[in-house]
Design a protein around this motif. Structure first.
Motif, PDB file in Angstrom:
ATOM      1  N   THR A   9       9.612  13.234  46.290  1.00 49.73           N
ATOM      2  CA  THR A   9      10.886  13.572  45.648  1.00 49.73           C
ATOM      3  C   THR A   9      12.037  13.473  46.641  1.00 49.73           C
ATOM      4  OG1 THR A   9       9.696  15.091  44.179  1.00 49.73           O
ATOM      5  CG2 THR A   9      12.086  15.305  44.268  1.00 49.73           C
ATOM      6  N   LEU A  10      11.819  13.947  47.859  1.00 50.83           N
ATOM      7  CA  LEU A  10      12.843  13.776  48.894  1.00 50.83           C
ATOM      8  C   LEU A  10      13.140  12.299  49.115  1.00 50.83           C
ATOM      9  CD1 LEU A  10      11.715  16.337  51.652  1.00 50.83           C
ATOM     10  CD2 LEU A  10      13.591  16.598  50.036  1.00 50.83           C
ATOM     11  N   LEU A  45       7.291  12.160  39.230  1.00 48.60           N
ATOM     12  CA  LEU A  45       7.213  10.865  38.557  1.00 48.60           C
ATOM     13  C   LEU A  45       8.340  10.694  37.547  1.00 48.60           C
ATOM     14  CD1 LEU A  45       3.354  10.589  37.962  1.00 48.60           C
ATOM     15  CD2 LEU A  45       4.720   9.394  39.681  1.00 48.60           C
ATOM     16  N   ALA A  46       8.713  11.786  36.882  1.00 46.30           N
ATOM     17  CA  ALA A  46       9.833  11.725  35.946  1.00 46.30           C
ATOM     18  C   ALA A  46      11.122  11.365  36.672  1.00 46.30           C
ATOM     19  CB  ALA A  46       9.988  13.061  35.229  1.00 46.30           C
ATOM     20  N   ALA A  47      11.291  11.905  37.877  1.00 48.09           N
ATOM     21  CA  ALA A  47      12.474  11.582  38.676  1.00 48.09           C
ATOM     22  C   ALA A  47      12.473  10.099  39.050  1.00 48.09           C
ATOM     23  CB  ALA A  47      12.509  12.443  39.938  1.00 48.09           C
ATOM     24  N   TYR A  48      11.308   9.556  39.382  1.00 44.81           N
ATOM     25  CA  TYR A  48      11.215   8.132  39.713  1.00 44.81           C
ATOM     26  C   TYR A  48      11.568   7.261  38.504  1.00 44.81           C
ATOM     27  CZ  TYR A  48       9.312   8.371  44.430  1.00 44.81           C
ATOM     28  OH  TYR A  48       9.161   8.561  45.778  1.00 44.81           O
ATOM     29  N   VAL A  49      11.047   7.627  37.347  1.00 47.23           N
ATOM     30  CA  VAL A  49      11.327   6.849  36.136  1.00 47.23           C
ATOM     31  C   VAL A  49      12.820   6.856  35.834  1.00 47.23           C
ATOM     32  CG1 VAL A  49      10.988   6.750  33.642  1.00 47.23           C
ATOM     33  CG2 VAL A  49       9.042   7.195  35.144  1.00 47.23           C
ATOM     34  N   LEU A  50      13.430   8.035  35.935  1.00 49.52           N
ATOM     35  CA  LEU A  50      14.858   8.155  35.634  1.00 49.52           C
ATOM     36  C   LEU A  50      15.704   7.341  36.612  1.00 49.52           C
ATOM     37  CD1 LEU A  50      17.221   9.429  34.105  1.00 49.52           C
ATOM     38  CD2 LEU A  50      17.053  11.403  35.647  1.00 49.52           C
ATOM     39  N   VAL A  51      15.443   7.490  37.907  1.00 49.37           N
ATOM     40  CA  VAL A  51      16.237   6.781  38.912  1.00 49.37           C
ATOM     41  C   VAL A  51      16.004   5.276  38.817  1.00 49.37           C
ATOM     42  CG1 VAL A  51      16.612   6.460  41.392  1.00 49.37           C
ATOM     43  CG2 VAL A  51      16.324   8.763  40.459  1.00 49.37           C
ATOM     44  N   ALA A  52      14.763   4.867  38.577  1.00 51.97           N
ATOM     45  CA  ALA A  52      14.475   3.435  38.435  1.00 51.97           C
ATOM     46  C   ALA A  52      15.236   2.846  37.259  1.00 51.97           C
ATOM     47  CB  ALA A  52      12.972   3.222  38.256  1.00 51.97           C
ATOM     48  N   PHE A  53      15.285   3.580  36.150  1.00 46.06           N
ATOM     49  CA  PHE A  53      16.027   3.110  34.976  1.00 46.06           C
ATOM     50  C   PHE A  53      17.520   2.994  35.288  1.00 46.06           C
ATOM     51  CE2 PHE A  53      18.614   4.064  31.236  1.00 46.06           C
ATOM     52  CZ  PHE A  53      18.186   3.084  30.356  1.00 46.06           C
ATOM     53  N   GLY A  82      20.531  -1.867  53.664  1.00 45.75           N
ATOM     54  CA  GLY A  82      21.099  -1.673  52.335  1.00 45.75           C
ATOM     55  C   GLY A  82      20.961  -2.872  51.426  1.00 45.75           C
ATOM     56  N   GLY A  83      21.105  -2.609  50.116  1.00 48.93           N
ATOM     57  CA  GLY A  83      21.181  -3.682  49.136  1.00 48.93           C
ATOM     58  C   GLY A  83      19.876  -4.252  48.652  1.00 48.93           C
ATOM     59  N   ARG A  84      18.743  -3.809  49.193  1.00 51.22           N
ATOM     60  CA  ARG A  84      17.456  -4.369  48.782  1.00 51.22           C
ATOM     61  C   ARG A  84      16.392  -3.290  48.804  1.00 51.22           C
ATOM     62  NH1 ARG A  84      12.839  -6.754  50.796  1.00 51.22           N
ATOM     63  NH2 ARG A  84      13.429  -6.202  52.914  1.00 51.22           N
ATOM     64  N   GLY A  85      15.655  -3.190  47.705  1.00 53.38           N
ATOM     65  CA  GLY A  85      14.584  -2.216  47.623  1.00 53.38           C
ATOM     66  C   GLY A  85      14.501  -1.591  46.241  1.00 53.38           C
ATOM     67  N   THR A  86      13.402  -0.893  45.969  1.00 53.12           N
ATOM     68  CA  THR A  86      13.194  -0.219  44.688  1.00 53.12           C
ATOM     69  C   THR A  86      12.588   1.158  44.934  1.00 53.12           C
ATOM     70  OG1 THR A  86      10.920  -1.040  44.380  1.00 53.12           O
ATOM     71  CG2 THR A  86      12.726  -2.439  43.571  1.00 53.12           C
ATOM     72  N   VAL A  87      12.794   2.056  43.980  1.00 55.18           N
ATOM     73  CA  VAL A  87      12.197   3.381  44.114  1.00 55.18           C
ATOM     74  C   VAL A  87      10.681   3.317  43.941  1.00 55.18           C
ATOM     75  CG1 VAL A  87      14.221   4.703  43.454  1.00 55.18           C
ATOM     76  CG2 VAL A  87      12.687   3.852  41.678  1.00 55.18           C
ATOM     77  N   TRP A  88      10.189   2.323  43.204  1.00 56.55           N
ATOM     78  CA  TRP A  88       8.735   2.206  43.064  1.00 56.55           C
ATOM     79  C   TRP A  88       8.103   1.845  44.396  1.00 56.55           C
ATOM     80  CZ3 TRP A  88       7.634   4.892  39.252  1.00 56.55           C
ATOM     81  CH2 TRP A  88       8.333   4.812  38.047  1.00 56.55           C
ATOM     82  N   GLY A  89       8.791   1.043  45.198  1.00 56.81           N
ATOM     83  CA  GLY A  89       8.309   0.781  46.546  1.00 56.81           C
ATOM     84  C   GLY A  89       8.280   2.057  47.368  1.00 56.81           C
ATOM     85  N   THR A  90       9.292   2.910  47.179  1.00 58.93           N
ATOM     86  CA  THR A  90       9.332   4.189  47.884  1.00 58.93           C
ATOM     87  C   THR A  90       8.146   5.062  47.500  1.00 58.93           C
ATOM     88  OG1 THR A  90      11.745   4.170  48.080  1.00 58.93           O
ATOM     89  CG2 THR A  90      10.659   6.317  48.180  1.00 58.93           C
ATOM     90  N   LEU A  91       7.804   5.086  46.217  1.00 58.98           N
ATOM     91  CA  LEU A  91       6.645   5.863  45.783  1.00 58.98           C
ATOM     92  C   LEU A  91       5.379   5.360  46.469  1.00 58.98           C
ATOM     93  CD1 LEU A  91       5.312   7.980  43.995  1.00 58.98           C
ATOM     94  CD2 LEU A  91       5.229   6.283  42.148  1.00 58.98           C
ATOM     95  N   LEU A  92       5.243   4.048  46.557  1.00 61.98           N
ATOM     96  CA  LEU A  92       4.091   3.473  47.257  1.00 61.98           C
ATOM     97  C   LEU A  92       4.115   3.874  48.731  1.00 61.98           C
ATOM     98  CD1 LEU A  92       4.082  -0.128  45.709  1.00 61.98           C
ATOM     99  CD2 LEU A  92       2.471   1.728  45.228  1.00 61.98           C
ATOM    100  N   GLY A  93       5.313   3.886  49.324  1.00 66.37           N
ATOM    101  CA  GLY A  93       5.434   4.289  50.724  1.00 66.37           C
ATOM    102  C   GLY A  93       5.030   5.737  50.929  1.00 66.37           C
ATOM    103  N   ALA A  94       5.435   6.619  50.011  1.00 65.73           N
ATOM    104  CA  ALA A  94       5.053   8.026  50.114  1.00 65.73           C
ATOM    105  C   ALA A  94       3.542   8.185  49.985  1.00 65.73           C
ATOM    106  CB  ALA A  94       5.775   8.835  49.034  1.00 65.73           C
ATOM    107  N   LEU A  95       2.943   7.414  49.080  1.00 64.85           N
ATOM    108  CA  LEU A  95       1.491   7.460  48.925  1.00 64.85           C
ATOM    109  C   LEU A  95       0.785   6.943  50.167  1.00 64.85           C
ATOM    110  CD1 LEU A  95       1.153   6.239  45.222  1.00 64.85           C
ATOM    111  CD2 LEU A  95       0.609   8.519  46.102  1.00 64.85           C
TER     112      LEU A  95
END
Length: 346
Positions: A77-78, A201-209, A291-304
């Motif tokens: 989440t952070l 996960l809800a936060a990821y879905v919202l931010v990704a959208f 800056g300018g490149r990346g996705t929050v889903w990649g961040t989730l994978l990074g946290a995992l």
């Protein structure tokens, strides 16, 4: 009409284009990684899970998988908040301190002031927004580099937390059950998942959208990619930056609630250094520090990946110092890979 009279654009196969594309396989791979930033962390995660599973049978145990997911909930989440800031070519060193301050305010008002959980959560949100807003104003109004601004507020928020709490921990049993609700678990396919993981996960879905489907998300990427070009195209750069820090602050308030549930307590000495783990997750997840490149889903994978590495090395019997060493090496490799990918030939 014969096929010879069709325009070149209608041709299913263009030998000339294939001939002119003289890129090596390595350059083509770099192009793919540039188009899909989350691909490389996904590969690393799969390899890590397979390797650690073979090294220790307990890694695949439902109890251990549950532990990994619960540990990732707070850092993940952070990392959502950190991703928003880094997408604008900034960085926030105060995410951990902001989370701890918000968690202490939530806990204290329910125990000493007798406030309801709803009031406590709203006050935590106010704290998060205020902290994020101050960071944003320092960056946009005083024109301070994000690194320096948030390094300063990191110490400010830590000091305020210790002064406010007197260094005392608030136990979960002293708070209303709603404050520790995020730590409750339920079974999913044999693995116990906490409510905090669902909220993360809800936060990821919202931010990704928001990032992919709204004008605001497009502006965030534009500001991070080229601030001057974004300004010339009519985007209010300062307004976007301030809104990013405010959004990050709101997410940090959620992280504070998750931390209380995860630890079943609110402590001024827990989670302060999680800002480094959040940066690690974002970088390993493929978001560019430029800056300018990346996705929050990649961040989730990074946290995992961070969670899997720490857990897997712990099961292997390695000292915590070696776990930190491994994560540090991952960061260096991830940044080096990002530098290499950014040199892709258009």
């Amino acid at each position: 009409m014969s096929t010879s009279t069709l325009p070149a654009s209608a041709s299913a196969h263009d030998p000339a284009a294939e001939f002119l594309d003289r890129r090596t396989p390595l350059e083509r791979a770099r192009g793919v990684l540039h188009r899909y930033p989350a691909l490389s962390p996904a590969i690393v995660l799969v390899i890590s899970v397979v390797v650690f599973g073979f090294l220790n049978d307990r890694f695949w145990a439902p109890g251990n998988l549950s532990l990994i997911t619960q540990q990732v909930a707070v850092v993940g989440t952070l990392a959502v908040a950190q991703t928003l800031v880094i997408l604008t070519a900034g960085i926030d060193l105060s995410v951990g301190a902001t989370m701890v301050l918000a968690s202490m305010v939530m806990a204290q008002v329910t125990t000493t002031a007798g406030a309801s959980p709803v009031v406590a959560l709203l006050l935590g949100l106010v704290v998060g927004l205020a902290a994020g807003g101050l960071n944003g104003l320092l960056v946009t109004r005083l024109k301070l580099p994000p690194f320096i601004a948030t390094l300063g507020t990191l110490n400010v928020y830590l000091a305020i937390t210790l002064l406010y709490s007197h260094g005392a921990t608030v136990r979960g049993g002293d708070m209303p059950a709603a404050m520790t609700w995020t730590g409750t678990t339920f079974p999913v396919l044999g693995v116990r998942v906490s409510t905090g993981v669902v909220l993360m996960l809800a936060a990821y879905v919202l931010v990704a959208f928001v990032l992919s489907r709204t004008a605001w998300g497009t502006h965030v990427y534009a500001v991070g990619d080229d601030r001057d070009a974004a300004r010339l195209s009519g985007i209010s750069v300062n307004r976007v930056l301030l809104s990013v820090y405010l959004a990050a602050g709101a997410i940090l308030a959620l992280a504070a609630w998750l931390q209380i549930g995860r630890a079943n307590a609110a402590s001024p000495n827990v989670g302060v250094d999680m800002n480094l783990d959040s940066i690690t997750a974002v970088v390993i997840g493929g978001t560019s520090l430029f800056g300018g490149r990346g996705t929050v889903w990649g961040t989730l994978l990074g946290a995992l990946i961070v969670g899997v590495f720490r857990n897997g090395l712990s099961l292997a019997g390695l000292d915590v110092l070696y776990q930190t060493l491994a994560v540090g090496v991952l960061v260096i490799v991830a940044v080096s890979l990002d530098q290499w990918i950014r040199k892709v030939r258009k």
